[in-house]
Write a protein that holds these residues in place. Structure first.
Motif, PDB file in Angstrom:
ATOM      1  N   ARG A 566     -13.264   2.699   0.635  1.00  0.00           N
ATOM      2  CA  ARG A 566     -12.995   3.084   1.149  1.00  0.00           C
ATOM      3  C   ARG A 566     -13.650   4.728   1.684  1.00  0.00           C
ATOM      4  NH1 ARG A 566      -8.883   6.383  -0.673  1.00  0.00           N
ATOM      5  NH2 ARG A 566     -10.506   8.567  -0.985  1.00  0.00           N
ATOM      6  N   LEU A 568     -16.885   4.383   1.036  1.00  0.00           N
ATOM      7  CA  LEU A 568     -17.717   3.145   1.882  1.00  0.00           C
ATOM      8  C   LEU A 568     -17.863   3.693   3.814  1.00  0.00           C
ATOM      9  CD1 LEU A 568     -20.088   1.600  -0.235  1.00  0.00           C
ATOM     10  CD2 LEU A 568     -19.225   0.165   1.522  1.00  0.00           C
ATOM     11  N   LEU A 569     -16.054   2.603   4.132  1.00  0.00           N
ATOM     12  CA  LEU A 569     -16.477   2.643   5.101  1.00  0.00           C
ATOM     13  C   LEU A 569     -15.849   4.089   5.620  1.00  0.00           C
ATOM     14  CD1 LEU A 569     -13.697  -0.324   5.031  1.00  0.00           C
ATOM     15  CD2 LEU A 569     -16.306  -0.241   5.882  1.00  0.00           C
ATOM     16  N   GLU A 570     -15.891   5.505   4.730  1.00  0.00           N
ATOM     17  CA  GLU A 570     -15.804   6.148   5.685  1.00  0.00           C
ATOM     18  C   GLU A 570     -16.993   7.069   6.283  1.00  0.00           C
ATOM     19  OE1 GLU A 570     -12.641   9.364   4.845  1.00  0.00           O
ATOM     20  OE2 GLU A 570     -12.480   8.054   2.881  1.00  0.00           O
ATOM     21  N   GLN A 572     -19.464   5.190   6.425  1.00  0.00           N
ATOM     22  CA  GLN A 572     -20.602   4.032   7.900  1.00  0.00           C
ATOM     23  C   GLN A 572     -20.112   5.091   9.059  1.00  0.00           C
ATOM     24  OE1 GLN A 572     -19.658  -0.233   8.072  1.00  0.00           O
ATOM     25  NE2 GLN A 572     -20.357  -0.127   6.203  1.00  0.00           N
ATOM     26  N   LYS A 573     -18.630   5.858   8.884  1.00  0.00           N
ATOM     27  CA  LYS A 573     -18.127   6.494   9.907  1.00  0.00           C
ATOM     28  C   LYS A 573     -18.775   7.667   9.951  1.00  0.00           C
ATOM     29  CE  LYS A 573     -15.305   9.104   9.486  1.00  0.00           C
ATOM     30  NZ  LYS A 573     -13.821   9.978   8.616  1.00  0.00           N
ATOM     31  N   LYS A 576     -21.977   7.373  12.032  1.00  0.00           N
ATOM     32  CA  LYS A 576     -21.715   7.168  13.400  1.00  0.00           C
ATOM     33  C   LYS A 576     -21.567   8.789  14.071  1.00  0.00           C
ATOM     34  CE  LYS A 576     -19.591   2.801  13.228  1.00  0.00           C
ATOM     35  NZ  LYS A 576     -18.378   1.593  13.926  1.00  0.00           N
ATOM     36  N   LYS A 577     -20.576   9.709  12.888  1.00  0.00           N
ATOM     37  CA  LYS A 577     -20.386  10.588  13.720  1.00  0.00           C
ATOM     38  C   LYS A 577     -22.007  11.468  15.280  1.00  0.00           C
ATOM     39  CE  LYS A 577     -16.582  14.207  12.562  1.00  0.00           C
ATOM     40  NZ  LYS A 577     -16.117  14.895  11.901  1.00  0.00           N
TER      41      LYS A 577
ATOM     42  N   GLU B 314      -6.179   3.395   3.902  1.00  0.00           N
ATOM     43  CA  GLU B 314      -6.336   2.845   3.775  1.00  0.00           C
ATOM     44  C   GLU B 314      -5.318   1.617   3.280  1.00  0.00           C
ATOM     45  OE1 GLU B 314      -5.382   3.672  -0.960  1.00  0.00           O
ATOM     46  OE2 GLU B 314      -7.162   4.754  -0.659  1.00  0.00           O
ATOM     47  N   MET B 317      -7.590  -0.576   6.176  1.00  0.00           N
ATOM     48  CA  MET B 317      -8.382  -0.967   5.388  1.00  0.00           C
ATOM     49  C   MET B 317      -8.094  -2.507   4.697  1.00  0.00           C
ATOM     50  SD  MET B 317     -11.399   0.373   2.469  1.00  0.00           S
ATOM     51  CE  MET B 317      -9.519   0.731   1.241  1.00  0.00           C
ATOM     52  N   ASN B 374     -15.884  -4.915   8.173  1.00  0.00           N
ATOM     53  CA  ASN B 374     -16.616  -3.539   7.963  1.00  0.00           C
ATOM     54  C   ASN B 374     -17.486  -1.997   9.282  1.00  0.00           C
ATOM     55  OD1 ASN B 374     -16.854  -4.059   5.355  1.00  0.00           O
ATOM     56  ND2 ASN B 374     -18.738  -4.137   4.950  1.00  0.00           N
ATOM     57  N   SER B 378     -14.526   0.179  10.285  1.00  0.00           N
ATOM     58  CA  SER B 378     -15.389   2.275   9.855  1.00  0.00           C
ATOM     59  C   SER B 378     -14.423   2.299  11.559  1.00  0.00           C
ATOM     60  CB  SER B 378     -16.811   2.747   9.726  1.00  0.00           C
ATOM     61  OG  SER B 378     -17.442   1.368  10.124  1.00  0.00           O
ATOM     62  N   SER B 379     -15.029   1.565  12.607  1.00  0.00           N
ATOM     63  CA  SER B 379     -14.690   2.323  13.983  1.00  0.00           C
ATOM     64  C   SER B 379     -13.091   3.224  13.924  1.00  0.00           C
ATOM     65  CB  SER B 379     -15.266   1.138  15.409  1.00  0.00           C
ATOM     66  OG  SER B 379     -16.532   0.694  15.100  1.00  0.00           O
ATOM     67  N   PHE B 381     -11.513   4.009  11.385  1.00  0.00           N
ATOM     68  CA  PHE B 381     -11.609   5.227  11.328  1.00  0.00           C
ATOM     69  C   PHE B 381     -11.370   5.960  11.684  1.00  0.00           C
ATOM     70  CE2 PHE B 381     -11.613   3.693   6.243  1.00  0.00           C
ATOM     71  CZ  PHE B 381     -10.822   3.212   5.776  1.00  0.00           C
ATOM     72  N   GLU B 382     -12.461   5.844  11.954  1.00  0.00           N
ATOM     73  CA  GLU B 382     -13.301   7.326  12.840  1.00  0.00           C
ATOM     74  C   GLU B 382     -11.802   7.553  14.137  1.00  0.00           C
ATOM     75  OE1 GLU B 382     -17.079   6.029  15.272  1.00  0.00           O
ATOM     76  OE2 GLU B 382     -17.049   7.952  16.084  1.00  0.00           O
TER      77      GLU B 382
END
Lengths: 601, 397
Positions: A566, A568-570, A572-573, A576-577, B314, B317, B374, B378-379, B381-382
């Motif tokens: 989680r 890790l993906l955050e 990546q996010k 992007k910020k 979570e 994901m 991924n 993550s997109s 998530f954002e």
């Protein structure tokens, strides 16, 4: 009150790094107005940024009481001047406030473009000039050669030039004596109607605007009602004083003296550099000549990296402008970057300084668009408009004539690099006007260049093409009709306003190709393909593609992996910020500067 | 609840593995290892302690993972299964899985003993059916051992066999990978896990790739391995039910599905992670530290508390890893947001590029979408985080 004959008002003119501020420090030490303990490297350069860059941004001034070898008490007013071409007008006002100047030339380097420009400014003000050859402690110094160069290039008699080392202090007492012996005392009738020239002003949170001035005629007293001749606004003098170097209050200042005043002046724009202070009751009939409103020359968009930071950026800009009337800003909206500001600067250095201060002092993270100059457009409907943002340039069919600003550029360079300099200037659409040997080995090359061409990568290219030996100075001359077009950049078919640039028609194709390629290298791969197109009007002239990721997946995610994956993906996010989203495309900040860096490769 | 039991012993360390494990060495029999004995005793204590704490929780599955659980004496496995039945309400149809290495399942008798101990699902670490790749990976077994081990398990009546495979191996071509898959299909497993090799920092293999001795297939080849492999398995009757998992109807791994559905899980043994009632903790990976913590009842002393936001993230994901996808109603229940409305632009773009689809109220990734999961997750998530912030979830973030 000092007698006029015991006052000397002088400034120091020099090229960047030739040791102006160091000499000022030594003068203050020798005259003991700054003790060793309070001695800080380069006392006069107050701002951190100034010390770091080794340049003076805001002029400072200091009153130095001094007992000369003739036993008499003198008052020396040292008026420091900003040391960069962007601040030419401020330099000219500082020069107008004194009678003479020390011309500091690095004895290891010789005369530079900046030196000449400032000397001519000083001569325009009928200044007495004392040549000072600095850095004689360095083995590479060549006093005789540099003397000859000054005589040849400026026509200044160097028989009495003073060799010094501002670093060690050697020769500095002689300089001070020379100021008294060789510079004229100020003139002006203390009984005449007041005329005081503002040569600097800044905003102080407690006192409002602090104004530095030189009394040319008449006398100014505490509590007097003054009038600023340009704006016509009136204020009461609440504080009157001198910097020595700390502020010291005085009751009055008469013709020939230099000091400061505060009077509940709220905005810097109300006490502009160059304006004349007079008395409301008995005003002078004419102002000190030479006042002009400083106009921003270079514009760029400043946007917060994080759109939540918009308000912070706005507050920071407001605060900065309080202290820098030459800097302008107004709100603008970009499709790509959201809410931000179009900001105007005197020049490129000024722009860099403001950007750095925003990021450093105000901790605002910025995206800056490529700088632009002001274009003038005759529109087919008969009107004329000014454009400082390339994306606002009207459609080609609506443009009757497009004009761009030109500058006259003097470049000083050792003769082995003349070829390179000419090549660069030709590439930048320059017209050669003159080529003049300053000395056997030094040449002044004069070109007329479109200002826009300098705004891009000119300085850096010039530096690298001459191994750092070239120096330059420029001044705006006029507007000229040019065959210019707007080059749009489209990402997946959508034009990105913040990436539009105005270029010469003949350069548009290679430039468009180079820019598209640069963007391709700047934009990271993402989950969708990114098509980059450079277009003039409806015509696409270059195309590049950033291919999509083929695989970006975590192989496993079971009970023990969840938190880590989680995060890790955050992450990546978070990456992007810092990106700006245009439709499906994520643009890194560097993309907005790609236009500036097209010439890098 | 899911019960996970981590067995930290291996015969030797594989060259790609960054998991915590204790290499027993060639000659040492597990029965005679003091570490193994101590481990078995402590795991029992740990299980008892949690049962005392949580009561007789319902258990849907038990999973012996590792390490190499098949290195443990079978009696030890049996004892643990038995204890679990005693302490928890283990459902009669519970899935009880054990991981095994082909070289450590060496007889029909051993397989029968496992079956008798209660194991009803066997997961074999096959990785490749090509000895050359097994050598590169530093595996102790050879392809022939796999054939043998499967045969013993079948003879013992184990009717649910998973074969773990790896692709994107150094020097591997798409054809190589498809060949391994075909050979594995000949063994008629019920389940196949196919993981892309992830080079973990500090492993011998990662170093060899770094220094250029080996190269991993490029992205285009890896993408082809994933897509063509999945197609081959689909043709053979396997459902691609999670990014790296394929099963014949009815044989999806219930334990792992539990993780992806957000069920509570209790992990026993060194380095095992638990998530119970919104608290997550991971046991010390060092055996001695873990044993001390078990005795001191301090395993969950400093848990990670799952914030409402993290629960949402979570869920996104984990659910999106599965072919069923993210139930939009569940998303709305947790967030108060309409997923499709709040992610409208992204959803449109993803659909245009055929990376997602909507099916019966679920958002799912296509095969192509799984390959880019991924970026997609993550997109999401954002955007989700941004919308929740706008709703005033500030403190929870």
């Amino acid at each position: 009150m000092p007698k006029q004959e015991h006052i000397r008002n002088f400034c120091i003119i020099a090229h960047i790094d030739h040791g102006k501020s160091t000499l000022a420090d030594r003068i203050m030490e020798v005259t003991k107005i700054v003790g060793d303990r309070e001695r800080r490297e380069q006392y006069l350069d107050k701002m951190e940024l100034e010390r770091e860059r080794g340049i003076t941004i805001k002029a400072q001034t200091v009153r130095i009481p001094y007992t000369a070898q003739d036993g008499k008490q003198y008052i020396l007013n040292l008026i420091d001047t900003p040391g960069h071409v962007d601040f030419n007008y401020e330099v000219s006002r500082s020069l107008a406030a004194c009678e003479g100047a020390l011309l500091v030339v690095d004895a290891t380097q010789g005369v530079e473009a900046q030196t000449l420009a400032n000397v001519y400014l000083a001569l325009d003000h009928n200044h007495e000039i004392i040549p000072v050859l600095n850095k004689i402690d360095l083995p590479s110094s060549d006093v005789e050669r540099v003397k000859a160069e000054i005589e040849e290039s400026i026509g200044l008699d160097c028989a009495q030039a003073l060799p010094v080392s501002a670093k060690t202090g050697e020769g500095v007492p002689a300089v001070i004596e020379a100021i008294i012996e060789r510079l004229p005392a100020p003139e002006g009738d203390p009984a005449a109607p007041l005329k005081a020239l503002i040569f600097d002003s800044w905003y102080d949170a407690y006192q409002g605007v602090v104004v530095l001035f030189r009394v040319m005629e008449g006398t100014i007293k505490r509590n007097a009602q003054i009038r600023l001749m340009n704006t016509g606004k009136e204020y009461e003098v609440l504080r009157l004083g001198v910097f020595s170097p700390e502020g010291k209050d005085v009751q009055q200042l008469a013709a020939g003296e230099v000091g400061f005043l505060c009077g509940s002046i709220k905005e810097l724009g109300d006490a502009q550099v160059g304006d004349t202070i007079t008395l409301a009751e008995n005003p002078a009939t004419e102002a000190v000549p030479g006042f002009k409103e400083v106009q921003p020359m270079v514009f760029c968009g400043l946007y917060p990296t994080d759109s939540d930071e918009y308000e912070n950026l706005k507050v920071a800009l407001e605060k900065l402008q309080l202290n820098d009337a030459a800097f302008s800003y107004e709100a603008e909206t970009s499709q790509a970057l959201g809410f931000g500001f179009r900001c105007g600067f005197l020049g490129l250095l000024h722009m860099e300084i403001i950007q750095e201060r925003l990021e450093r002092e105000f901790e605002v993270e910025l995206i800056a668009t490529a700088p632009s100059v002001i274009y003038k457009v005759d529109v087919t409907d008969g009107s004329t408009i000014e454009v400082d943002n390339p994306s606002k340039l009207p459609d080609g069919s609506r443009i009757a004539t497009l004009y761009e600003p030109y500058v006259k550029m003097d470049i000083h360079v050792p003769n082995e690099y003349v070829g390179n300099v000419m090549k660069l200037c030709e590439e930048k659409r320059g017209l050669q006007k003159n080529l003049h040997y300053l000395a056997v080995n030094r040449v002044i090359v004069t070109y007329e260049l479109p200002f826009a061409e300098i705004v891009y990568d000119f300085f850096d290219r010039l530096k690298s093409m001459t191994k750092g030996y070239a120096s330059m100075d420029y001044e705006p001359i006029d507007y000229r009709a040019s065959d210019l077009v707007r080059l749009d950049i489209l990402l997946n078919g959508e034009p990105v306003d913040a990436l539009a640039v105005i270029v010469h028609k003949d350069r548009a194709y290679p430039y468009g190709r180079a820019l598209a390629l640069k963007l391709k290298r700047t934009i990271p791969r993402q989950m969708f393909e990114v098509a980059i197109q450079a277009a003039i009007g409806n015509k696409v002239i270059a195309r590049e593609t950033v291919s999509a990721f083929r695989k970006n997946v975590l192989a496993k995610c079971y009970g023990g992996d969840i938190t880590r994956k989680r995060k890790l993906l955050e992450k990546q996010k978070e990456g992007k910020k810092r990106m700006k989203r245009m439709g499906n495309v994520e643009l890194p900040q560097e993309a907005f500067l790609a236009a500036l860096r097209v010439g890098d490769e | 609840m899911l019960l996970y039991i981590h067995v930290p012993f291996c015969r030797s360390r594989c060259r790609y593995c960054a998991f915590h494990s204790v290499a027993l060495g060639k000659g040492v029999q597990a029965e005679h290892s003091a570490a193994v004995h101590s481990y078995c005793r402590t795991v029992l204590c740990e299980m008892q302690a949690w049962a005392a704490h949580w009561g007789k929780l319902e258990v849907e599955s038990i999973f012996f993972g590792g390490g190499t659980p098949s290195l443990l004496p079978v009696q030890a496995i049996g004892r643990l299964v038995e204890e679990a039945h005693k302490l928890f309400a283990v459902r009669p149809e519970a899935e009880i899985s054990m991981e095994a290495n082909p070289e450590s399942l060496t007889s029909k008798a051993q397989a029968c003993a496992c079956r008798a101990a209660g194991i009803n699902r066997l997961s074999l670490g096959v990785q490749s059916m090509d000895d050359a790749f097994l050598r590169i990976l530093g595996r102790a077994h050879r392809a022939q051992d796999v054939v043998q081990a499967v045969s013993y398990a079948r003879q013992a009546g184990i009717s649910n066999i998973n074969l773990d495979l790896m692709w994107a191996l150094p020097q591997q071509s798409v054809a190589h990978w498809l060949h391994t898959l075909r050979q594995v299909l000949c063994l008629q497993p019920e389940h196949i896990s196919a993981y892309a090799l992830t080079l973990e920092e500090g492993t011998a293999l990662a170093q060899e790739v770094d220094t250029g001795q080996f190269t991993q297939p490029d992205e285009a080849a890896q993408s082809a391995m994933f897509l063509e492999g999945a197609a081959l398995l689909a043709e053979a009757g396997f459902e691609h039910y999670e990014i790296s998992n394929f099963a014949r109807a009815g044989f999806a791994c219930r334990h792992n599905q539990g993780y992806w559905q957000g069920q509570d899980y209790l992990g026993l043994g060194p380095a095992a992670t638990s998530t119970m009632a919104g608290r997550r903790w991971t046991n010390p990976s060092n055996q001695a530290s873990w044993e001390k913590a078990v005795q001191a009842h301090s395993l969950d002393a400093a848990p990670e508390l799952l914030s409402p936001l993290n629960r949402v993230l979570e869920m996104i994901m984990l659910r999106l890893r599965t072919s069923r996808g993210l139930p939009l109603a569940d998303y709305t229940a947790l967030t108060g947001l309409d997923f499709m409305a709040s992610h409208a632009k992204l959803v449109t773009a993803l659909r245009e590029h055929d990376l997602i689809c909507l099916h019966k109220g679920h958002l799912c990734l296509t095969q192509q979408g799984m390959l880019l999961s991924n970026s997609i997750i993550s997109s999401i998530f954002e955007i989700t985080e941004q919308k929740l912030r706008a709703q005033g979830w500030e403190e929870a973030l």
